[in-house]
Design an enzyme around this catalytic site. Sequence first.
Site, PDB file in Angstrom:
ATOM      1  N   ASN A  80       0.806  -1.224   0.000  1.00  0.00           N
ATOM      2  CA  ASN A  80       0.000   0.000   0.000  1.00  0.00           C
ATOM      3  C   ASN A  80       0.841   1.277   0.000  1.00  0.00           C
ATOM      4  O   ASN A  80       0.410   2.305  -0.520  1.00  0.00           O
ATOM      5  CB  ASN A  80      -0.906  -0.023   1.240  1.00  0.00           C
ATOM      6  N   TYR A 155       4.147   9.837 -11.118  1.00  0.00           N
ATOM      7  CA  TYR A 155       3.216   8.958 -10.398  1.00  0.00           C
ATOM      8  C   TYR A 155       2.500   7.989 -11.344  1.00  0.00           C
ATOM      9  O   TYR A 155       2.430   6.786 -11.079  1.00  0.00           O
ATOM     10  CB  TYR A 155       2.198   9.828  -9.660  1.00  0.00           C
ATOM     11  N   LYS A 159       2.511   3.872 -11.244  1.00  0.00           N
ATOM     12  CA  LYS A 159       1.331   3.053 -10.933  1.00  0.00           C
ATOM     13  C   LYS A 159       1.028   2.083 -12.078  1.00  0.00           C
ATOM     14  O   LYS A 159       0.530   0.983 -11.846  1.00  0.00           O
ATOM     15  CB  LYS A 159       0.133   3.949 -10.611  1.00  0.00           C
TER      16      LYS A 159
END
Length: 230
Positions: A80, A155, A159
């Site tokens: 996470n 980012y 991801k």
Amino acid sequence: MTNTLITGANKGLGFATARRLIAAGHDVWIGARDPERGKIAAAELGARFVQLDVTDDASVEAAAASLRSELGHLDVLINNAGINAGGSVPGTDLTVDDFRTVFDVNVFGIVRVTHAFLPLLRAAPAPSVINVSSGLGSFHQMTETEWGEWVVPAYSPSKAAATMLAVSYAKALPGIRFNAVDPGWTPTDTNGNTGPQTVEEGTDAVVRLATLGPDTPTATFTDRNGTVPW
Ligand SMILES: NC(=O)c1ccc[n+]([C@@H]2O[C@H](COP(=O)([O-])OP(=O)(O)OC[C@H]3O[C@@H](n4cnc5c(N)ncnc54)[C@H](OP(=O)(O)O)[C@@H]3O)[C@@H](O)[C@H]2O)c1
């Protein structure tokens, strides 16, 4: 008892996920890079705490050794921990170091932690690894929907890699289920506490996957509404 480890769980979605999984009967370990923050969060949750900085080989190895000494197996690993350093500045203004900072947590962190915990995962009857990814890493979402207006040049690629890591590991290790989830836009510190969902809603996808047990699929990418297009 289902043994579950959540990285970066001292606050935000990881913390909320820990709360829900404890309520569902899991024995939850929360990983946090800062011992003070981690211990306070664990005490509030009734969880167990392990120091774990996903960018630090020694910290990750020590965390794995610590859980090995306490547990015979790990059923669920939730990768996470994540950061959005670099923000929305034009990608051309970002350097390799800027990308490295984000990738070290969001991508290499997943590799470091997954690799270190494989022996404990392999000892579980139906082990499951969940990468907390993002719709901002979905090629479909970033090219075919209104989300394409969002520009987060370090980012988003990180991801996309987090999602593909789940697929790659799933192919390499059929005995372990690997999946990616998109929490959806949720108010937490990572986005200045903006977003239309409740934090509870932001944990629906990960909690659902973490509680499927032997029925857990592998190589999927889902959000709280179902399948996310790659
Ligand atoms: N919120 C959203 O809208 C949204 C949407 C899609 C995906 N996500 C993803 O959801 C995950 C959780 O984010 P969040 O929204 O809950 O943000 P958050 O509240 O900022 O939480 C991030 C967590 O990651 C931890 N972390 C950062 N670097 C770390 C490291 N090197 N080692 C270990 N832990 C580290 C943070 O610890 P510290 O307290 O020490 O910084 C914190 O516990 C992330 O992967 C994020 O990309 C969030």
